[in-house]
Design an enzyme around this catalytic site. Sequence first.
Site, PDB file in Angstrom:
ATOM      1  N   LEU A  34     -49.754 -31.921   7.095  1.00 48.47           N
ATOM      2  CA  LEU A  34     -50.173 -31.054   6.253  1.00 48.47           C
ATOM      3  C   LEU A  34     -48.431 -30.522   5.981  1.00 48.47           C
ATOM      4  N   LYS A  92     -41.722 -40.664   4.172  1.00 49.97           N
ATOM      5  CA  LYS A  92     -41.320 -42.203   3.305  1.00 49.97           C
ATOM      6  C   LYS A  92     -39.898 -42.070   2.377  1.00 49.97           C
ATOM      7  N   SER A 132     -44.692 -51.376   3.788  1.00 50.37           N
ATOM      8  CA  SER A 132     -44.133 -51.854   2.277  1.00 50.37           C
ATOM      9  C   SER A 132     -43.046 -52.730   2.558  1.00 50.37           C
ATOM     10  N   ALA A 133     -43.758 -53.082   1.357  1.00 49.84           N
ATOM     11  CA  ALA A 133     -43.027 -54.013   0.584  1.00 49.84           C
ATOM     12  C   ALA A 133     -40.797 -53.818   1.040  1.00 49.84           C
ATOM     13  N   TYR A 156     -35.633 -45.944   6.664  1.00 48.64           N
ATOM     14  CA  TYR A 156     -37.459 -46.043   6.131  1.00 48.64           C
ATOM     15  C   TYR A 156     -37.686 -47.777   6.764  1.00 48.64           C
ATOM     16  N   LYS A 160     -40.855 -49.633   9.159  1.00 49.24           N
ATOM     17  CA  LYS A 160     -41.748 -50.160   9.454  1.00 49.24           C
ATOM     18  C   LYS A 160     -42.022 -51.425   9.487  1.00 49.24           C
ATOM     19  N   PHE A 186     -46.352 -52.699  -2.498  1.00 53.27           N
ATOM     20  CA  PHE A 186     -45.156 -52.646  -3.346  1.00 53.27           C
ATOM     21  C   PHE A 186     -44.478 -51.263  -4.514  1.00 53.27           C
ATOM     22  N   ASN A 187     -44.908 -51.244  -6.060  1.00 51.97           N
ATOM     23  CA  ASN A 187     -44.868 -50.150  -6.396  1.00 51.97           C
ATOM     24  C   ASN A 187     -46.325 -49.312  -6.385  1.00 51.97           C
ATOM     25  N   ASN A 206     -37.131 -38.954  -5.463  1.00 53.27           N
ATOM     26  CA  ASN A 206     -36.572 -39.806  -5.348  1.00 53.27           C
ATOM     27  C   ASN A 206     -37.236 -41.426  -6.299  1.00 53.27           C
ATOM     28  N   ASN A 207     -38.427 -41.238  -6.863  1.00 50.19           N
ATOM     29  CA  ASN A 207     -38.373 -42.447  -7.466  1.00 50.19           C
ATOM     30  C   ASN A 207     -39.014 -42.324  -8.892  1.00 50.19           C
ATOM     31  N   GLY A 303     -27.886 -49.374  -3.325  1.00 49.26           N
ATOM     32  CA  GLY A 303     -29.467 -50.023  -2.438  1.00 49.26           C
ATOM     33  C   GLY A 303     -30.610 -51.252  -3.238  1.00 49.26           C
TER      34      GLY A 303
HETATM   35  P1  NAD Z   1     -47.576 -38.940   1.851  1.00 50.71           P
HETATM   36  O1  NAD Z   1     -46.093 -37.739   2.127  1.00 50.71           O
HETATM   37  O2  NAD Z   1     -47.824 -38.316   0.097  1.00 50.71           O
HETATM   38  O3  NAD Z   1     -48.545 -38.797   2.613  1.00 50.71           O
HETATM   39  C1  NAD Z   1     -48.152 -38.762   4.392  1.00 50.71           C
HETATM   40  C2  NAD Z   1     -49.203 -38.254   4.642  1.00 50.71           C
HETATM   41  O4  NAD Z   1     -49.005 -38.278   6.176  1.00 50.71           O
HETATM   42  C3  NAD Z   1     -48.435 -36.533   4.181  1.00 50.71           C
HETATM   43  O5  NAD Z   1     -50.345 -35.953   3.820  1.00 50.71           O
HETATM   44  C4  NAD Z   1     -48.342 -36.298   4.912  1.00 50.71           C
HETATM   45  O6  NAD Z   1     -48.276 -34.601   5.244  1.00 50.71           O
HETATM   46  C5  NAD Z   1     -49.018 -36.527   6.515  1.00 50.71           C
HETATM   47  N1  NAD Z   1     -47.553 -36.819   7.635  1.00 50.71           N
HETATM   48  C6  NAD Z   1     -46.585 -36.861   7.800  1.00 50.71           C
HETATM   49  N2  NAD Z   1     -46.120 -36.734   9.098  1.00 50.71           N
HETATM   50  C7  NAD Z   1     -47.564 -36.574   9.462  1.00 50.71           C
HETATM   51  C8  NAD Z   1     -47.101 -36.440  11.284  1.00 50.71           C
HETATM   52  N3  NAD Z   1     -46.471 -36.817  12.189  1.00 50.71           N
HETATM   53  N4  NAD Z   1     -49.005 -36.517  11.665  1.00 50.71           N
HETATM   54  C9  NAD Z   1     -49.473 -36.661  10.587  1.00 50.71           C
HETATM   55  N5  NAD Z   1     -49.359 -36.456   9.422  1.00 50.71           N
HETATM   56  C10 NAD Z   1     -48.564 -36.554   9.315  1.00 50.71           C
HETATM   57  O7  NAD Z   1     -47.411 -40.457   1.802  1.00 50.71           O
HETATM   58  P2  NAD Z   1     -47.868 -41.728   1.029  1.00 50.71           P
HETATM   59  O8  NAD Z   1     -47.154 -41.724  -0.754  1.00 50.71           O
HETATM   60  O9  NAD Z   1     -49.045 -41.389   0.207  1.00 50.71           O
HETATM   61  O10 NAD Z   1     -47.746 -42.334   1.900  1.00 50.71           O
HETATM   62  C11 NAD Z   1     -49.124 -42.889   3.042  1.00 50.71           C
HETATM   63  C12 NAD Z   1     -48.081 -43.675   3.579  1.00 50.71           C
HETATM   64  O11 NAD Z   1     -47.761 -44.439   2.436  1.00 50.71           O
HETATM   65  C13 NAD Z   1     -46.708 -43.477   4.201  1.00 50.71           C
HETATM   66  O12 NAD Z   1     -46.934 -44.629   5.670  1.00 50.71           O
HETATM   67  C14 NAD Z   1     -45.841 -44.148   4.002  1.00 50.71           C
HETATM   68  O13 NAD Z   1     -44.686 -45.244   4.580  1.00 50.71           O
HETATM   69  C15 NAD Z   1     -46.196 -45.547   2.657  1.00 50.71           C
HETATM   70  N6  NAD Z   1     -46.122 -46.107   1.166  1.00 50.71           N
HETATM   71  C16 NAD Z   1     -45.813 -45.191   0.133  1.00 50.71           C
HETATM   72  C17 NAD Z   1     -45.378 -45.866  -0.725  1.00 50.71           C
HETATM   73  C18 NAD Z   1     -45.455 -45.264  -2.166  1.00 50.71           C
HETATM   74  O14 NAD Z   1     -44.057 -45.756  -2.462  1.00 50.71           O
HETATM   75  N7  NAD Z   1     -45.580 -44.222  -1.844  1.00 50.71           N
HETATM   76  C19 NAD Z   1     -44.994 -47.240  -0.537  1.00 50.71           C
HETATM   77  C20 NAD Z   1     -45.293 -48.049   0.250  1.00 50.71           C
HETATM   78  C21 NAD Z   1     -45.539 -48.024   1.875  1.00 50.71           C
HETATM   79  C1  WQD Z   2     -38.135 -48.006  -9.812  1.00 49.65           C
HETATM   80  C2  WQD Z   2     -36.954 -48.951 -10.202  1.00 49.65           C
HETATM   81  C3  WQD Z   2     -34.958 -47.549 -10.180  1.00 49.65           C
HETATM   82  C4  WQD Z   2     -35.440 -43.756 -10.334  1.00 49.65           C
HETATM   83  C5  WQD Z   2     -38.710 -47.386  -3.701  1.00 49.65           C
HETATM   84  C6  WQD Z   2     -38.525 -47.281  -1.779  1.00 49.65           C
HETATM   85  C7  WQD Z   2     -39.989 -48.045  -1.171  1.00 49.65           C
HETATM   86  C8  WQD Z   2     -41.103 -47.972  -2.005  1.00 49.65           C
HETATM   87  C9  WQD Z   2     -41.941 -47.424  -3.721  1.00 49.65           C
HETATM   88  C10 WQD Z   2     -42.671 -46.634   0.119  1.00 49.65           C
HETATM   89  C11 WQD Z   2     -35.649 -49.008 -10.264  1.00 49.65           C
HETATM   90  C12 WQD Z   2     -35.393 -47.302 -10.959  1.00 49.65           C
HETATM   91  C13 WQD Z   2     -35.546 -44.981 -10.636  1.00 49.65           C
HETATM   92  C14 WQD Z   2     -34.568 -42.871 -11.432  1.00 49.65           C
HETATM   93  C15 WQD Z   2     -34.161 -45.813 -12.354  1.00 49.65           C
HETATM   94  N1  WQD Z   2     -41.929 -46.416  -0.687  1.00 49.65           N
HETATM   95  N2  WQD Z   2     -35.018 -45.712 -11.080  1.00 49.65           N
HETATM   96  N3  WQD Z   2     -34.413 -44.167 -12.052  1.00 49.65           N
HETATM   97  O1  WQD Z   2     -36.936 -48.574  -5.159  1.00 49.65           O
HETATM   98  O2  WQD Z   2     -38.618 -49.637  -5.956  1.00 49.65           O
HETATM   99  O3  WQD Z   2     -39.348 -48.569  -4.622  1.00 49.65           O
HETATM  100  O4  WQD Z   2     -40.377 -46.414  -3.480  1.00 49.65           O
HETATM  101  O5  WQD Z   2     -42.315 -47.504   1.306  1.00 49.65           O
HETATM  102  O6  WQD Z   2     -39.360 -48.477  -0.148  1.00 49.65           O
HETATM  103  O7  WQD Z   2     -38.091 -47.850  -1.997  1.00 49.65           O
HETATM  104  O8  WQD Z   2     -38.932 -47.323  -6.073  1.00 49.65           O
HETATM  105  O9  WQD Z   2     -39.875 -45.843  -8.167  1.00 49.65           O
HETATM  106  O10 WQD Z   2     -37.052 -45.140  -5.850  1.00 49.65           O
HETATM  107  O11 WQD Z   2     -36.864 -47.331  -8.353  1.00 49.65           O
HETATM  108  O12 WQD Z   2     -33.588 -46.088 -13.155  1.00 49.65           O
HETATM  109  O13 WQD Z   2     -34.556 -41.808 -11.643  1.00 49.65           O
HETATM  110  O14 WQD Z   2     -36.736 -47.513 -11.242  1.00 49.65           O
HETATM  111  O15 WQD Z   2     -33.463 -48.155  -9.859  1.00 49.65           O
HETATM  112  O16 WQD Z   2     -35.032 -50.188 -10.494  1.00 49.65           O
HETATM  113  P1  WQD Z   2     -37.780 -49.166  -5.387  1.00 49.65           P
HETATM  114  P2  WQD Z   2     -38.413 -46.312  -7.166  1.00 49.65           P
END
Ligand code: NAD
Ligand code: WQD
Length: 345
Positions: A34, A92, A132-133, A156, A160, A186-187, A206-207, A303
């Site tokens: 949590l 993440k 992750s991509a 990060y 992965k 991907f996203n 951040n996103n 980046g």
């Molecule tokens: P999220 O933070 O909403 O979910 C992750 C969950 O893991 C949370 O509920 C958190 O409480 C739990 N958690 C974290 N550390 C823990 C620990 N040590 N023990 C037990 N629970 C723990 O994130 P999400 O967006 O749902 O991402 C899920 C997975 O997908 C992550 O591994 C992330 O790296 C990967 N991923 C996410 C994205 C994205 O854009 N959201 C993209 C690619 C990969």
């Molecule tokens: C998308 C586009 C930005 C914010 C990230 C992680 C990746 C994965 C998914 C976990 C880009 C632009 C963004 C803003 C903007 N997560 N942007 N203004 O960077 O593709 O991927 O999330 O695994 O690891 O790096 O996603 O949503 O940050 O950006 O213009 O305030 O939006 O430049 O072109 P990203 P993002």
Amino acid sequence: MNKVLVTGGTGFIGSHVCLCLLEQDYEVHIVDSLINSSPNVVQKILEIKNLKTKIFEKDIFLHIGDIRDEKFLNQIFSENEFLSVIHLAGLKSVSESTENPLQYWEVNLGGSINLFKIMKKYCCKNLVFSSSATIYGNTDKKLIDENSEIKPINTYGETKASIENLLKNIYHSEEKEWKICNLRYFNPIGNHNSGLIGEKPSYPPNNLFPYLNLVASGIKEKLLIFGNDWPTEDGTGVRDYIHVMDLASGHIAAMKYLMSNKPRILNVNLGTGKGTSVLKLVKTFEEVNKCKIPYEFVSRRTGDVARTVADINLANKIFDWFPERNISDMCIDGWKWKNFGHVSI
Ligand code: NAD
Ligand code: WQD
């Protein structure tokens, strides 16, 4: 036996995965510390199912604890026999990972090692892993396939890629036993269309998508678009956005594929195969949600790359999985989830 263990199951993606599993009659066990989610998510998942908790309670269990805690995991595995594990728990944030690499390596890699050790101990060797991509290196390829170079540029991403490497080693140490699928997302954006579950946003986000939501709700004055000089159709960055419900169904497809095939290790992209620019996403959001998103172009973010779009032929072919929702659906559903309670303006 139809029990599935979902680590990180109360998180953004995990909660949608749990919902899909329940809809397919699996008994779901969540392990979550949590740290980035709330226990109320379980109730929300049940509400979506529109079933009385009392009747349905037996199908979803929340075990609150950390994947780094061996004793805790051991207890759960000693009491339950799992068909498969879907491992999403982890940290993440790209920026946070650069500031605090020790924490990221400890949770993501350390936690995974712990989990895999327990899985081996209890002979549970079916695993779907959230990769992750972000592990792909910068490339000029129009579509990124699974054989593209792995060359992460942030901490990060390195965690992965290392977990994927570890899984390769584990698989080869007991080839006839493990069934492993690394899903490279991907996203992911959007939410379940009930608006009851979604992402717990960090502040400031951040996103792009959570930021869009904050601007649409008036909490942030404008969106800063990072660069309008990229070599793309309109000069803004292009990404492969995928609706989180499609992403979730991809996990069930991957799990079923593993269960009905011989031991193997696979890397599979989950995206839509279609690219959308920042400007196009903004315009679509405005149109479908009837709102205005003020924006300003600023310089590129360190980046970032111009374009990342998935080649999803492998997932189409082997899982018979096809994403069903388009960018408009993602914007409509994503706007239904407004969880800004923690934000002080
Ligand atoms: P999220 O933070 O909403 O979910 C992750 C969950 O893991 C949370 O509920 C958190 O409480 C739990 N958690 C974290 N550390 C823990 C620990 N040590 N023990 C037990 N629970 C723990 O994130 P999400 O967006 O749902 O991402 C899920 C997975 O997908 C992550 O591994 C992330 O790296 C990967 N991923 C996410 C994205 C994205 O854009 N959201 C993209 C690619 C990969
Ligand atoms: C998308 C586009 C930005 C914010 C990230 C992680 C990746 C994965 C998914 C976990 C880009 C632009 C963004 C803003 C903007 N997560 N942007 N203004 O960077 O593709 O991927 O999330 O695994 O690891 O790096 O996603 O949503 O940050 O950006 O213009 O305030 O939006 O430049 O072109 P990203 P993002």
